[in-house]
Design an enzyme around this catalytic site. Structure first.
Site, PDB file in Angstrom:
ATOM      1  N   ASP A 327     -41.412 102.962  11.440  1.00  0.00           N
ATOM      2  CA  ASP A 327     -41.926 101.614  11.350  1.00  0.00           C
ATOM      3  C   ASP A 327     -42.503 101.454  12.955  1.00  0.00           C
ATOM      4  O   ASP A 327     -42.281 102.236  13.730  1.00  0.00           O
ATOM      5  CB  ASP A 327     -40.773 100.614  11.331  1.00  0.00           C
ATOM      6  N   ASP A 531     -36.262  99.067  11.716  1.00  0.00           N
ATOM      7  CA  ASP A 531     -35.187  97.989  12.260  1.00  0.00           C
ATOM      8  C   ASP A 531     -35.107  96.597  11.509  1.00  0.00           C
ATOM      9  O   ASP A 531     -34.230  95.900  11.598  1.00  0.00           O
ATOM     10  CB  ASP A 531     -35.694  97.612  13.648  1.00  0.00           C
ATOM     11  N   ASP A 535     -37.742  96.993   6.271  1.00  0.00           N
ATOM     12  CA  ASP A 535     -37.970  98.426   6.130  1.00  0.00           C
ATOM     13  C   ASP A 535     -36.673  98.926   5.082  1.00  0.00           C
ATOM     14  O   ASP A 535     -36.723 100.091   4.878  1.00  0.00           O
ATOM     15  CB  ASP A 535     -37.558  98.745   7.632  1.00  0.00           C
TER      16      ASP A 535
END
Length: 638
Positions: A327, A531, A535
């Site tokens: 990410d 995080d 996600d």
């Protein structure tokens, strides 16, 4: 970008598995203490047998249920092995085995319960009520679940948006990190889409509901997580993958060792002793212990270096990673806006602003009373340069536009280019386009209504991001991938900085999940690092999910298989390498354990293996592989 989910926590002792495991552990420790302190044999035998009952009944029942389905699992075999150990006087060894299995089951039950807590908590992001406008213009407070498509809703400053909707009136900014992962608030004006559960900024909005609560993006995230957990293949340790054949073979061989000598005229005690010896030396206890110590040692070593690996299965699985998907916001970047560049425009000279520091000081003074995150980034930058900010008068904040204030008798405005620039401001427009082309957010500064500067704000890249990405690329067979909800230009700029070539931008949570599925369909074993709540579906579906723990959302921390507690990206390639080393030690231990089993079992079948010698050989192999696995506790193993 992480946004905290309201936390619901199942208490550990609310779970029966935890209560039984705790009771078994207490009884085992009491029995061990009585034995070591020279207490009467009947006392510590009674305590150990109570440990057997409290910790062994559940796996024993599970094993019996499996037998009814014509399968034989390792739980039942472990209970039988523990009873066999007690039958030959090794009651403490059997108790230890029972405690290990009961504790493992309790931890698995607790992890499952906490994950379910976090999924339910995700739905608490959206408020329970909303302010709906009636046809006559009156306001009424209604439950979010009562909102229908087409209803008009008022969203006041600081409120969470109640439904996926379209803005009909007003201007503000929204923190939508829960959905897109974007680090900076997004300006919202008439015609823009807003999402349920996202946080409204300083302006007031009137919105039209586009989707019912159960169809909102946040609800879809929760559904995707639950679906990914259900459909994700059950992962097992290497030894568990062969437990069926080994267990069936061992039981059949034990029966044969007992029955065949009897049929050939052997005495019952001799046949029983030979069969008992065979069961002990061939039992999978040593094999299981050969597998667990290196993995547990690797988990402990990773924990010392700031990585929480949640189970031995995860530690083993990490080493099989062939591709890592990162990410962006809060993972490769810090997730907070920071001033990147200051550009003076030709109008600055006419306004007697000659340096970048002077421009920053005036802009920061004007932004100081503001609550906007971009304004806070400008103020932080001024403080880092040691600037003292002058007092301001006539401060005004205009949602979606910016702020204005009188600073040292000069009228200063700081805001969005669309609000502050006229078509004739060509130099300023060029500077804004250049900043946006680099993936930065441009903020215009005007003095006495003339553009004097452009401030470029970006999400700060972690200094260790590029080395970590390079290390991951060397470890895996496929290059890393960037999966982000940010726009393509911002994603490309970040990817160039850290060394990633495969960039997939503008992804909503279900798009990230789809990208992971595509990589898996191509044969990759994907580890996802993220995080935020957006996600979570991808983390749940991945071969292994790793969460950044510093500001990670509660749901993400629960779903993830491992957590980087100290937010140090370099620990990700390090823990993958440690896992691969642990897998090599496991293979070596299994070779040692099976060699001992083969030698002792052959001796028992072809000759006469004394029972004490068989027990000694079995226990000796267990100690040997255990010590070999504990080498992974050394600091040099990291």
């Amino acid at each position: 970008m992480a946004t905290r989910v309201p936390v619901r926590r199942t208490r550990p002792f609310a779970l029966p598995e935890v209560r039984w495991a705790a009771a078994a552990l207490v009884l085992f420790l009491a029995g061990l203490s009585a034995q070591l302190l020279g207490g009467p044999a009947w006392l510590w035998w009674a305590l150990y047998l109570a440990c057997y009952a409290t910790g062994g009944w559940e796996p024993g029942m599970a094993g019996l249920r499996a037998l009814r389905e014509k399968t034989l699992d390792v739980d039942l075999l472990m209970v039988v092995a523990a009873i066999g150990a007690a039958a030959i006087g090794q009651v403490m060894d059997g108790g230890l085995l029972i405690v290990i299995f009961a504790t493992s089951g309790a931890l698995e039950a607790l992890a499952t319960a906490r994950t379910e807590d976090s999924v339910r908590g995700l739905l608490d992001l959206a408020p329970d009520t909303a302010t709906r406008l009636a046809p006559d213009g009156d306001e009424e407070i209604v439950k979010v679940t009562d909102l229908e498509v087409g209803d008009l809703v008022v969203v006041r400053p600081g409120e969470r948006i109640a439904a996926d909707a379209v803005v009909l009136a007003g201007a503000s900014e929204a923190d939508q990190a829960t959905v897109t992962g974007e680090p900076l608030p997004v300006d919202k004006a008439v015609g823009d889409e807003v999402f349920a559960g996202t946080l409204n900024g300083t302006g007031s909005l009137r919105v039209r509901v586009d989707r019912r609560a159960e169809d909102s993006v946040v609800a879809r995230i929760a559904g995707l997580v639950e679906q990914a957990i259900r459909t994700k293949a059950k992962t097992q340790l290497f030894i568990e993958k062969v437990e069926q054949r080994y267990s069936i073979g061992m039981v059949a061989a034990t029966v044969a060792v007992f029955v065949i000598p009897l049929l050939m005229g052997d005495e019952l005690p001799d046949a029983l002793l030979r069969a008992m010896t065979f069961m002990i030396v061939a039992s999978p206890c040593a094999v299981v212990l050969a597998t667990m110590p290196p993995l547990l040692a690797a988990i402990a070593n990773a924990g010392r270096h700031g990585v929480l690996v949640k189970s031995a299965v995860v530690m083993e699985r990490l080493g099989a990673t062939t591709q890592v998907a990162f990410d962006k916001t809060g993972t490769l970047t810090r997730g907070t806006p920071a001033l990147a560049e200051i550009g003076l425009l030709p109008g600055a000279r006419r306004a007697a602003i000659s340096t970048e520091d002077e421009l920053l000081r005036l802009a920061a003074a004007a932004e100081h009373p503001s609550e906007h995150p971009l304004g806070a980034a400008i103020v932080r930058a001024a403080h880092r340069r040691g600037q003292d900010l002058p007092a301001v008068d006539e401060f005004i904040a205009r949602p979606g536009r910016g702020v204005s204030a009188t600073v040292e008798d000069r009228f200063i405005e700081v805001g969005s280019p669309s609000a502050l620039l006229a078509p004739a401001d060509l130099a300023a427009a060029t500077a804004v386009e250049a900043a946006q082309g680099r993936g930065q957010t441009a903020v215009v500064v005007r003095c006495e209504r003339q553009p004097v500067g452009v401030l470029a704000i970006t999400d700060e890249v972690r200094p260790e991001a590029a080395p970590a990405v390079a290390s991951v690329a060397r470890l895996t067979s496929a290059p890393p991938v960037l999966l982000t909800g940010d726009n393509q230009a911002t994603a490309d700029r970040l990817a160039d900085q850290v060394g990633i070539t495969d960039v997939r931008a503008g992804l909503l949570p279900d798009d990230k999940l789809g990208a992971v599925r595509d990589l898996q369909a191509a044969g990759e074993r994907v580890t996802v690092v993220g995080d935020g709540i957006n996600d979570a579906p991808a983390l749940a579906a991945a071969h292994t999910g790793i969460a950044m723990g510093g500001a990670g959302a509660d749901l993400t921390l629960r779903i993830a298989d491992a957590v980087v507690v100290r937010d140090d990206l370099t620990t990700i390639p390090a823990v993958i390498a440690l896992s691969r080393r642990a897998r090599r030690v496991v293979v070596a231990n299994l070779v040692i354990a099976f060699t001992f089993i083969a030698v002792l079992a052959t001796w028992d079948l072809l000759g006469t293996l004394p029972l004490p010698l068989g027990v000694a050989g079995h226990e000796g192999s267990t100690v040997l592989v255990g010590l070999n696995g504990l080498r992974l506790l050394r600091r040099s193993a990291w």
